[in-house]
Design an enzyme around this catalytic site. Structure first.
Site, PDB file in Angstrom:
ATOM      1  CB  CYS A 115      -0.929  -0.010   1.208  1.00  0.00           C
ATOM      2  SG  CYS A 115      -0.062   0.322   2.742  1.00  0.00           S
ATOM      3  NE  ARG A 397      -8.651   1.308   4.374  1.00  0.00           N
ATOM      4  CZ  ARG A 397      -7.761   0.462   3.873  1.00  0.00           C
ATOM      5  NH1 ARG A 397      -6.909   0.876   2.973  1.00  0.00           N
ATOM      6  NH2 ARG A 397      -7.712  -0.774   4.290  1.00  0.00           N
TER       7      ARG A 397
END
Ligand code: EPZ
Length: 420
Positions: A115, A397
């Site tokens: 990521c 998130r």
């Protein structure tokens, strides 16, 4: 995609309710895979990653529904596959590997990609599970794990205290045959919360929160009702919001016992943080904010998930602070965005020197990852003028109802749809 529009400069004042912890809820929800009956979870935050986890549980045959902070996970015939389209949206999906191997003896889990903040391999997870008898084939972007004769307890050592690795192996060891001794474990409070959940389901675990965890395998785990611990990173983010806006916030359900390193550094930086019966009261002390150094470490050290937010505090302090990032190889992507807002930050390898005493000014900025996005929101609240934080799906998130919570304590903030 959505953005946040923030008009900075308003001191935040009022009460903030800290939500349930994302990083405790994700492994604890995954642990339902290892349990052979209904599980009820409370204090579950309403976050993108939670919805993704619930989708995965449903895909794996465990019907799950989130309603008003409560998740009910029903029993069901377990599948074995965590597909790429889902895992690519949430790396933590790999936490289904250990429980699936323990319950089904097989798992087909898409290899989580990296990521923004780093490559984030899972080699430690796999090598530890191999010591318990699992075999892995890595092909077509998937981890195919199997242990035809079932997992067996083992004595194993992590090369370094990996949070996810400790969680995956802990869940697997609960149903392995015999005793497992896990050494050099991560000690994060969320791991203690996971272990406490598993014990309530009938697991036999000792040493959670220390670097050596002992597990006696049992034949099965039963359901229970469990409350997720509060989110120490959300709480730390709001404490800094009080300081950088020159306001005063009372945090309800703030997990102070899990925040020693953060509270210590915030107080060293000049914040007044009062632990009261009705919550934690935070504001900047009379002498203003001072530059202090931080170095991110595994728990109980200063958490990497608070690094970018702390950098914003340093931008608003007198003096300078050196920020050393030791956990992830690329976790300074907020720096260039903060520099565009007028910050004076110079990166040298894995450290960044922040020179404070500057006034931040509003600007269009872009979130690159969850905590970088949180830092940009803090900077926008502190800045003079208007800040537009783009790609706030990253922030969604890990922060439940962030706009509503900030607006309720006086922030001038709104969510807008980007015209694509
Ligand atoms: C957890 O990630 C958290 N995520 C992260 O929070 C947090 O930053 C991290 O722990 C460290 O505290 C969840 O709990 C869902 P690690 P995890 O395994 O488990 C390397 C947030 O913002 N590593 O402790 O992935 C890895 O690349 C998120 O809420 C290996 O090399 O963290 C990293 O550099 C971001 N091989 C370091 O170790 C492995 O097999 C720490 O990773 C595993 C990890």
């Amino acid at each position: 995609m959505d953005s946040f529009i923030i008009e900075g400069g308003t001191p935040l004042k009022g009460i903030v309710q800290v939500s349930g912890s994302k990083n405790a809820a994700l492994p604890i929800l995954m642990a339902a895979i290892a349990v052979d009956s209904r599980v009820t979870y409370t204090n579950v935050p309403d976050l993108r990653d939670i919805h993704t986890t619930i989708k995965l549980l449903n895909l794996l045959g465990r019907p799950a529904v989130l309603k008003d902070g409560t998740v009910e996970v029903e029993n069901g015939e377990l599948g074995i596959e965590a597909p790429y389209d889902l895992v690519k949206t949430m790396r933590a999906s790999v936490l289904c590997l250990g429980p699936l191997l323990a319950r089904k003896g097989e798992a087909l889990v898409s290899l989580p990609g990296g990521c923004a903040i780093g490559a984030r391999p899972v080699d430690q997870h796999l090598s530890a599970l191999e010591k318990m008898g699992a075999q892995f084939d890595l092909k077509n972007g998937y981890i195919h794990g199997h242990c035809p004769t079932g997992l067996k307890g083992a004595k194993l050592q992590f090369d370094f205290p990996t949070v996810g690795g400790t969680e995956n192996v802990l869940m697997a060891a609960c149903l392995a045959r015999g005793e497992s001794v896990l050494e050099n474990c991560a000690r994060e409070p969320e791991i203690v919360d996971l272990a406490d959940f598993l014990v309530q389901c009938g697991a036999q675990i000792e040493g959670q929160g220390s670097s050596v965890i002992r597990v006696q395998g049992v034949d099965s785990l039963h359901g229970c009702r469990y409350r997720i611990m509060p989110d120490r990173i959300e709480a730390g983010t709001f404490l800094i919001a009080a300081a950088v806006t020159g306001g005063e916030l009372l945090l309800r359900d703030c997990p102070v016992n899990a925040m020693d390193a953060v509270l210590g550094k915030l107080r060293e930086a000049g914040m007044s943080i009062e632990e009261r019966a009705d919550g934690v009261l935070a504001r900047t002390g009379g002498d203003g904010l001072l530059g202090v150094d931080i170095s991110t470490q595994p728990h109980p050290g200063f958490p990497t998930d608070m690094q970018s937010q702390f950098m914003v505090l340093m931008c608003c302090a007198q003096g300078s602070g050196l920020v050393q990032e030791n956990i992830f190889e690329n976790r300074f992507m907020h720096v260039q965005e903060l520099v565009r807002m007028g910050a004076d930050i110079r990166i040298s390898g894995s450290s960044a020197m922040v020179r404070g005493g500057r006034t931040l000014t509003g600007a269009p900025v872009m979130a690159s990852d969850l905590r970088a996005g949180a830092a940009l929101v803090l900077a926008g609240l502190a800045a003079q003028g208007t800040t537009r934080v783009q790609r706030v799906y990253h922030v969604d998130r890990g922060y439940e109802h962030l706009v509503e919570k900030l607006a309720a304590v006086g922030a001038q903030i709104a969510r807008v749809k980007d015209v694509d």
